[in-house]
Write a protein that holds these residues in place. Structure first.
Motif, short mmCIF file in Angstrom:
data_model
loop_
_atom_site.label_atom_id
_atom_site.label_comp_id
_atom_site.label_asym_id
_atom_site.label_seq_id
_atom_site.Cartn_x
_atom_site.Cartn_y
_atom_site.Cartn_z
N LYS A 1 0.84 -1.20 0.00
CA LYS A 1 0.00 0.00 0.00
C LYS A 1 0.87 1.24 0.00
N GLU A 2 0.33 2.30 -0.61
CA GLU A 2 1.02 3.59 -0.64
C GLU A 2 0.49 4.44 0.51
N ILE A 3 1.40 4.98 1.31
CA ILE A 3 1.02 5.81 2.46
C ILE A 3 1.83 7.10 2.46
N PHE A 4 1.41 8.03 3.29
CA PHE A 4 2.18 9.24 3.52
C PHE A 4 2.89 9.10 4.87
N ALA A 5 4.16 9.48 4.90
CA ALA A 5 4.94 9.38 6.12
C ALA A 5 5.85 10.60 6.23
N THR A 6 6.28 10.90 7.44
CA THR A 6 7.15 12.05 7.71
C THR A 6 8.59 11.57 7.87
N VAL A 7 9.51 12.25 7.19
CA VAL A 7 10.93 11.90 7.29
C VAL A 7 11.43 12.27 8.68
N ILE A 8 12.03 11.28 9.38
CA ILE A 8 12.53 11.54 10.74
C ILE A 8 14.03 11.31 10.86
N GLY A 9 14.65 10.73 9.84
CA GLY A 9 16.08 10.47 9.89
C GLY A 9 16.56 9.86 8.58
N GLN A 10 17.83 9.48 8.57
CA GLN A 10 18.44 8.88 7.39
C GLN A 10 17.73 7.56 7.09
N GLN A 11 17.04 7.49 5.96
CA GLN A 11 16.31 6.31 5.49
C GLN A 11 15.27 5.84 6.51
N ARG A 12 14.70 6.80 7.27
CA ARG A 12 13.66 6.48 8.26
C ARG A 12 12.49 7.44 8.12
N VAL A 13 11.28 6.88 8.13
CA VAL A 13 10.07 7.67 8.07
C VAL A 13 9.13 7.21 9.17
N GLN A 14 8.16 8.08 9.51
CA GLN A 14 7.23 7.75 10.59
C GLN A 14 5.82 8.10 10.16
N THR A 15 4.89 7.24 10.56
CA THR A 15 3.49 7.46 10.30
C THR A 15 2.69 7.05 11.53
N THR A 16 1.43 7.43 11.59
CA THR A 16 0.58 7.01 12.70
C THR A 16 -0.49 6.09 12.15
N PHE A 17 -0.95 5.19 12.98
CA PHE A 17 -2.04 4.30 12.56
C PHE A 17 -3.10 4.20 13.63
#
Length: 157
Positions: A141-157
């Motif tokens: 699935k395609e989601i939106f996430a926030t960049v938080i670091g090198q090659q790391r993203v964060q999302t809420t569920f």
């Protein structure tokens, strides 16, 4: 004037004991230590503390914003070539991209104190705090996430 620096013309008035009026001209200079490049910086170059120094400069004729703290600029990238001794403005620098398009990323999904991590692929490049599209490899699935670091993203569920 909105900024009392540079060449100014002011009117002085006195109403007591007798009325008088005079015009005066002044040259106002404000000096601060501003962040400058120690040596030429190439376009897209990562800027380190060693590349920067502070130089006492007059704010009167600056057109753009400036930095007074080296740590605010160190760790960023140059947007264009910067000559030695040039005062660094926000227009000259940008945050480095921590996630590249089509690069593998770790997706962190959080809900309260619970965290789940999964692998994904970035569909867009992004810098710290950017919201980018990411494909979750486990669900496709395609989601939106926030960049938080090198090659790391964060999302809420």
């Amino acid at each position: 004037p909105t900024q009392p620096v540079g060449r100014l013309s002011v009117t002085l008035e006195c109403h007591q004991p007798s009325y008088w009026k005079a015009r005066a001209r002044a040259e106002v200079a404000i000096f601060l230590p501003l962040v400058v490049a120690k040596h030429p910086l190439a376009r897209n170059q990562a800027i380190t503390r060693a590349d920067l120094s502070l130089k006492r400069s007059n704010l009167a004729y600056l057109r753009h914003s400036y930095f007074t703290d080296i740590s605010a600029v160190a760790g960023l990238n140059s947007r264009r070539k910067i000559i030695a001794g040039k005062i660094i403005s926000p227009r000259m620098i940008e945050a480095p991209e921590l996630v590249q398009r089509n690069e593998g990323v770790v997706i962190e999904a959080r809900m309260g104190s619970m965290t789940a991590k999964m692998k994904g692929v970035a569909l867009e490049s992004g810098t710290q705090g950017d919201s980018i599209r990411v494909r979750n490899l486990s669900s496709n699935k395609e989601i939106f996430a926030t960049v938080i670091g090198q090659q790391r993203v964060q999302t809420t569920f």
